[in-house]
Design an enzyme around this catalytic site. Structure first.
Site, mmCIF file in Angstrom:
data_model
loop_
_atom_site.group_PDB
_atom_site.id
_atom_site.type_symbol
_atom_site.label_atom_id
_atom_site.label_comp_id
_atom_site.label_asym_id
_atom_site.label_seq_id
_atom_site.Cartn_x
_atom_site.Cartn_y
_atom_site.Cartn_z
ATOM 1 N N SER A 140 14.712 -31.772 -9.804
ATOM 2 C CA SER A 140 13.710 -30.853 -9.276
ATOM 3 C C SER A 140 14.110 -29.420 -9.629
ATOM 4 O O SER A 140 14.785 -29.180 -10.626
ATOM 5 C CB SER A 140 13.579 -31.044 -7.761
ATOM 6 O OG SER A 140 12.517 -30.275 -7.244
ATOM 7 N N TYR A 155 4.427 -25.343 -13.089
ATOM 8 C CA TYR A 155 5.792 -25.855 -12.949
ATOM 9 C C TYR A 155 6.163 -26.010 -11.481
ATOM 10 O O TYR A 155 6.667 -27.056 -11.067
ATOM 11 C CB TYR A 155 6.771 -24.915 -13.650
ATOM 12 C CG TYR A 155 8.207 -25.379 -13.581
ATOM 13 C CD1 TYR A 155 8.646 -26.414 -14.400
ATOM 14 C CD2 TYR A 155 9.114 -24.790 -12.706
ATOM 15 C CE1 TYR A 155 9.960 -26.851 -14.348
ATOM 16 C CE2 TYR A 155 10.425 -25.219 -12.645
ATOM 17 C CZ TYR A 155 10.845 -26.252 -13.473
ATOM 18 O OH TYR A 155 12.143 -26.690 -13.403
ATOM 19 N N LYS A 159 6.938 -29.571 -9.304
ATOM 20 C CA LYS A 159 8.204 -29.872 -8.641
ATOM 21 C C LYS A 159 8.022 -30.083 -7.141
ATOM 22 O O LYS A 159 8.739 -30.881 -6.526
ATOM 23 C CB LYS A 159 9.220 -28.767 -8.915
ATOM 24 C CG LYS A 159 9.642 -28.654 -10.382
ATOM 25 C CD LYS A 159 10.254 -29.948 -10.898
ATOM 26 C CE LYS A 159 10.799 -29.786 -12.318
ATOM 27 N NZ LYS A 159 11.407 -31.028 -12.836
#
Length: 258
Positions: A140, A155, A159
């Site tokens: 992560s 992004y 995550k």
């Protein structure tokens, strides 16, 4: 430590995935290298073989359910169930506002960073449960816990999704001998870092972070290997569904859900 065990690592052709693959092989694991770029996978395999380790590779797009299904059948037939599963494949996508973003690239970032681990875990977790022991580590990022960056939506969202998926998986495997956790690998100067550096520019929103990493040399990828190996002993059986940090990283631990 891992002699006789099979470890499957995605994103194994470069960067963090390559370092993890080499590190697990050094501990005796037979490593299955998975990634899109065959020529890079073969280089990782050559490095492992040169050090006396065992590795095979499969060129696969982890965001493709068809390719992952084919991979599952081949792995279980030729090698058996993995004992260690590390999802390190990922992409950063573009550094852009939502209004100016490319929808295709935005969605592909989620498919790679969250959909890929889902497909890989879905493919192998049943067999891992059947064998009664396993360690799943999804890579992560602290970006999933931080205040939103104005131009970092795809992004960070990917995550956050990966975090919650892993928590869900951890709840499902509780008590089976298999554990699932996410790990922030630190500020590692990988291919992804180079992409961020070029895309952010000297005055971009992430320029300060880029400069700090460059000046310090970043965190060594071996720290990630060490943290993963910390999860192997029986003493780590209770570590499940957690957000993990490397030791002495440039970025200190941030509050998560634990």
């Amino acid at each position: 430590m891992l002699k006789g065990k099979i470890a499957l690592v995605t994103g194994a052709g470069s960067g963090l995935g390559q370092a993890v693959s080499i590190g697990l092989a050094a501990q005796g694991a037979e490593v299955i290298l998975v990634g899109r770029r065959e020529h890079l996978l073969s280089q990782t395999q050559a490095s492992i073989h040169a050090a006396g380790g065992q590795a095979v590779y499969y060129a696969v797009d982890v965001s493709s359910k068809e390719e992952v299904q084919t991979l599952k059948a081949e792995i279980l037939k030729q090698h058996g169930a993995p004992s260690v599963l590390v999802n390190a494949a990922g992409m950063y996508g573009e550094i852009s506002s939502i209004a100016d973003s490319d929808p295709g690239l935005w969605i592909q970032t989620l498919l790679t960073n969250a959909g890929g681990p889902y497909l890989i875990c879905r493919a192998f977790v049943g067999a891992m449960i059947e064998q009664g022991w396993g360690r799943i580590v999804n890579i992560s990022s602290a970006a999933s816990l931080a205040k939103p960056n104005p131009k970092n939506s795809a992004y960070a969202v990917s995550k956050v999704a990966l975090n919650h998926f892993t928590r869900q998986l951890a709840a499902e495997v509780e008590g089976t001998g298999v554990t699932a956790n996410v790990l922030h690998p630190g500020e590692v100067m990988t291919e992804m870092f180079e992409h961020i550096r070029k895309a952010s520019g000297s005055n971009g929103d992430m320029a300060g972070w880029v400069n700090r990493v460059e000046q310090t040399g970043g965190d060594a990828p071996e720290k990630t290997v060490e943290r993963i190996l910390d999860l192997i002993p029986a003493e780590a059986d209770s570590i499940n569904g957690q957000f993990l940090w490397i030791k002495d990283g440039l970025k200190g631990p941030m509050p998560s859900w634990e």
